[in-house]
Enzyme design. Structure first.
Site, PDB file in Angstrom:
ATOM      1  N   ARG A 133      -0.492   7.773   6.805  1.00 37.86           N
ATOM      2  CA  ARG A 133      -0.366   7.739   5.344  1.00 37.86           C
ATOM      3  C   ARG A 133      -0.757   9.070   4.712  1.00 37.86           C
ATOM      4  NH1 ARG A 133       0.490   2.464   3.560  1.00 37.86           N
ATOM      5  NH2 ARG A 133      -0.447   0.823   4.797  1.00 37.86           N
ATOM      6  N   LYS A 183       0.800  -1.190   0.000  1.00 41.59           N
ATOM      7  CA  LYS A 183       0.000   0.000   0.000  1.00 41.59           C
ATOM      8  C   LYS A 183       0.847   1.260   0.000  1.00 41.59           C
ATOM      9  CE  LYS A 183      -3.669  -1.836   2.963  1.00 41.59           C
ATOM     10  NZ  LYS A 183      -4.337  -1.679   4.244  1.00 41.59           N
ATOM     11  N   GLY A 184       2.012   1.194   0.584  1.00 42.51           N
ATOM     12  CA  GLY A 184       2.798   2.390   0.847  1.00 42.51           C
ATOM     13  C   GLY A 184       3.168   3.240  -0.348  1.00 42.51           C
ATOM     14  N   ASP A 213      14.553  -1.132   2.156  1.00 41.35           N
ATOM     15  CA  ASP A 213      15.466  -1.215   3.287  1.00 41.35           C
ATOM     16  C   ASP A 213      16.150  -2.572   3.298  1.00 41.35           C
ATOM     17  OD1 ASP A 213      12.952  -2.219   4.243  1.00 41.35           O
ATOM     18  OD2 ASP A 213      12.723  -0.548   5.601  1.00 41.35           O
ATOM     19  N   GLU A 220       8.342   1.316  -5.821  1.00 36.98           N
ATOM     20  CA  GLU A 220       8.335   0.969  -4.399  1.00 36.98           C
ATOM     21  C   GLU A 220       8.482   2.237  -3.562  1.00 36.98           C
ATOM     22  OE1 GLU A 220       7.445  -0.798  -1.973  1.00 36.98           O
ATOM     23  OE2 GLU A 220       8.764  -2.533  -2.017  1.00 36.98           O
ATOM     24  N   ASP A 221       7.909   2.231  -2.357  1.00 38.17           N
ATOM     25  CA  ASP A 221       8.038   3.391  -1.482  1.00 38.17           C
ATOM     26  C   ASP A 221       9.411   3.454  -0.825  1.00 38.17           C
ATOM     27  OD1 ASP A 221       7.564   1.185   0.156  1.00 38.17           O
ATOM     28  OD2 ASP A 221       5.993   2.138   1.344  1.00 38.17           O
ATOM     29  N   ASP A 270       3.183   4.180   6.369  1.00 38.26           N
ATOM     30  CA  ASP A 270       2.415   4.153   7.612  1.00 38.26           C
ATOM     31  C   ASP A 270       3.167   3.507   8.758  1.00 38.26           C
ATOM     32  OD1 ASP A 270       0.813   1.166   8.215  1.00 38.26           O
ATOM     33  OD2 ASP A 270       2.126   1.409   6.476  1.00 38.26           O
ATOM     34  N   PHE A 291      12.439   5.179  11.248  1.00 43.31           N
ATOM     35  CA  PHE A 291      11.201   4.639  10.720  1.00 43.31           C
ATOM     36  C   PHE A 291      10.414   5.804  10.149  1.00 43.31           C
ATOM     37  CE2 PHE A 291       7.004   2.856  10.628  1.00 43.31           C
ATOM     38  CZ  PHE A 291       7.219   1.522  10.329  1.00 43.31           C
ATOM     39  N   LYS A 335      17.163   3.027   1.815  1.00 45.89           N
ATOM     40  CA  LYS A 335      17.731   2.905   3.165  1.00 45.89           C
ATOM     41  C   LYS A 335      18.758   1.780   3.162  1.00 45.89           C
ATOM     42  CE  LYS A 335      16.142   2.503   7.939  1.00 45.89           C
ATOM     43  NZ  LYS A 335      14.963   2.224   8.774  1.00 45.89           N
TER      44      LYS A 335
END
Length: 183
Positions: free
Chosen positions: A163, A41-42, A101, A97-98, A157, A150, A129
């Site tokens: 969000r 979802k991100g 990491d 992609e958001d 989120d 984070f 990251k």
């Protein structure tokens, strides 16, 4: 709880990077149709803004993956909760992609799509990251670097909160997590 959020990147800084990424993708795919794959979802806000910067022909599709279930620590097994509706065979594909990491989830998706024989397969991420990277996967298009923390806002989120924030923040009191956030 906004007092536990520290601004990392403003909406203007984000917009500038989205425009830059769009320009790079336009340059690389000039005159060619690309299939953009949004990782839900991100990535949904980043994805929508990125699509609006593109001038090359675009087809959009969505995937949703999970490696957490109900836990805060990864199960280590990446589950495909929503697969693509379009074939990637012989197509130019860009995964959007958001954040990258550890890279476990993205690596799984990348290899699943690669097995379907696209003409080309690249990765575009808003946030990179590297400090947490545990597998050998790199994005081809990188918006912003992140050292640690984070991050929430702009689609990302923490327990389905934040969000809607238009900027990116570090959530200063978030508990550590073992892997990418549930997606």
């Amino acid at each position: 709880m906004l007092d536990s959020l520290k601004i990392l990147y403003t909406r203007d800084q984000i917009a500038e990077q989205v425009r830059r990424l769009g320009s790079e993708i336009n340059r690389d795919y000039a005159g060619r149709e690309i299939l953009l794959v949004c990782v839900l979802k991100g990535s949904f806000l980043f994805f929508a803004d990125l699509v609006r910067t593109l001038t090359c022909p675009v087809v959009v599709d969505f995937v949703r993956l999970a490696s957490y279930g109900c836990e805060t620590i990864s199960s280590g097994v990446v589950e495909m909760r929503k697969d693509l509706e379009f074939s990637v065979t012989d197509r130019d594909v860009v995964i959007v992609e958001d954040i990258v990491d550890t890279g476990y989830t993205l690596q799984t998706l990348y290899h699943r799509l690669l097995d379907r024989k696209p003409r080309s397969l690249k990765i575009c991420t808003l946030l990179d990251k590297r400090v947490d990277r545990r597998v050998d996967i790199e994005a081809d298009y990188i918006g912003l670097a992140l050292d640690d923390g984070f991050v929430v806002g702009y689609g990302l989120d923490y327990q389905e909160k934040y969000r809607e924030l238009p900027d990116l923040y570090v959530l200063e009191d978030a508990p550590p997590v073992d892997e990418e956030r549930p997606i």
